[in-house]
Design an enzyme around this catalytic site. Structure first.
Site, PDB file in Angstrom:
ATOM      1  N   LYS A  84       0.851  -1.203   0.000  1.00 52.82           N
ATOM      2  CA  LYS A  84       0.000   0.000   0.000  1.00 52.82           C
ATOM      3  C   LYS A  84       0.880   1.243   0.000  1.00 52.82           C
ATOM      4  CE  LYS A  84      -3.855   0.082   2.524  1.00 52.82           C
ATOM      5  NZ  LYS A  84      -4.662  -0.030   3.760  1.00 52.82           N
TER       6      LYS A  84
HETATM    7  O1  G3P Z   1      -8.135   0.874   5.705  1.00 57.38           O
HETATM    8  C1  G3P Z   1      -8.462   1.949   6.516  1.00 57.38           C
HETATM    9  C2  G3P Z   1      -9.683   2.658   6.088  1.00 57.38           C
HETATM   10  O2  G3P Z   1     -10.735   1.748   6.089  1.00 57.38           O
HETATM   11  C3  G3P Z   1      -9.906   3.884   6.916  1.00 57.38           C
HETATM   12  O3  G3P Z   1     -10.886   3.706   7.838  1.00 57.38           O
HETATM   13  O4  G3P Z   1     -12.112   4.232   9.865  1.00 57.38           O
HETATM   14  O5  G3P Z   1      -9.879   5.219   9.523  1.00 57.38           O
HETATM   15  O6  G3P Z   1     -11.802   6.006   8.167  1.00 57.38           O
HETATM   16  P1  G3P Z   1     -11.189   4.874   8.906  1.00 57.38           P
END
Ligand code: G3P
Length: 216
Positions: A84
């Site tokens: 990534k």
């Molecule tokens: O892979 C991480 C992505 O799903 C971000 O999630 O909850 O940090 O917005 P969040």
């Protein structure tokens, strides 16, 4: 069209493996920090627990450092590590170099169709828009996914929608053209449930119990 589990927790990877239909484990630095162990150590463990690909994010301060991290992770399991790379212009040459070397790459935290378009130029396997965050920041994260899908049509780059907080948001991302979604394990479980399915199952069970056993 696959569903991935968004977690760096070995227990989640174990549960995802047991479900049998989860396509990959996607980690990021925040999820790794939540577990509280070194990222590379977790990568090794997740690859042992889970049969499919594991996503690993580069975090070093310099481009050279990020390249080293990518190679280090890739060498752990060349066929199963997806590197990534955060969406930023300075990372695009690195993304291109890694893809050209045969690595599967995911340009992550993608916030616009333009960034997705550039990710396709560097042969990213996936772009990961953060849908719920985009809704909070820009008003409509699902619309961003729809634009990305239109722009990426006909390319090798697929949309992996992330930051999904509910069943309906996951559905909306898929309807908008995301080929894949990554969600926390609890959301995978919730996606398999519906109160009316449970009601129908209860009715079937009651019907079975009401049947008189035939006399022998
Ligand atoms: O892979 C991480 C992505 O799903 C971000 O999630 O909850 O940090 O917005 P969040």
């Amino acid at each position: 069209m696959a569903i991935f589990v968004d977690s760096a927790d070995p227990d989640d990877a174990r549960r995802a493996q047991a479900l049998g239909f989860v396509g990959a484990v996607t980690t990021n630095p925040s999820l790794v920090a939540k577990v509280g162990r070194p990222a590379l150590e977790l990568l090794h463990e997740l690859l042992e627990i889970f049969d499919g690909p594991v996503f690993y994010q580069v975090t070093a301060e310099t481009l050279a450092g990020r390249a080293d991290q990518a190679w280090e992770a890739y060498r752990v399991a060349p066929q199963r590590v997806v590197v990534k790379i955060p969406a930023a212009t300075e990372n695009l040459p690195l993304a291109k170099e890694l893809a050209a070397a045969g690595m599967m790459t995911c340009v992550t935290a993608v916030c616009s169709a333009a960034q997705a378009y550039l990710a396709a130029q560097v042969q990213a396997r996936y772009v990961a828009p953060y849908v719920n965050r985009l809704t909070r920041q820009l008003g409509d994260g699902v619309a961003v996914v729809r634009d990305m899908a239109a722009i990426l049509r006909g390319t090798q780059t697929e949309i992996l929608a992330a930051s999904l907080k509910s069943v309906s948001e996951a559905e909306a991302a898929l309807l908008a053209g995301a080929q894949h979604i990554t969600v926390p394990l609890d959301l995978i479980v919730a996606m398999g449930e519906h109160e009316f399915s449970r009601q129908a199952i209860a009715e079937f069970d009651a019907a079975v119990r009401s049947m008189v056993e035939p006399a022998r």
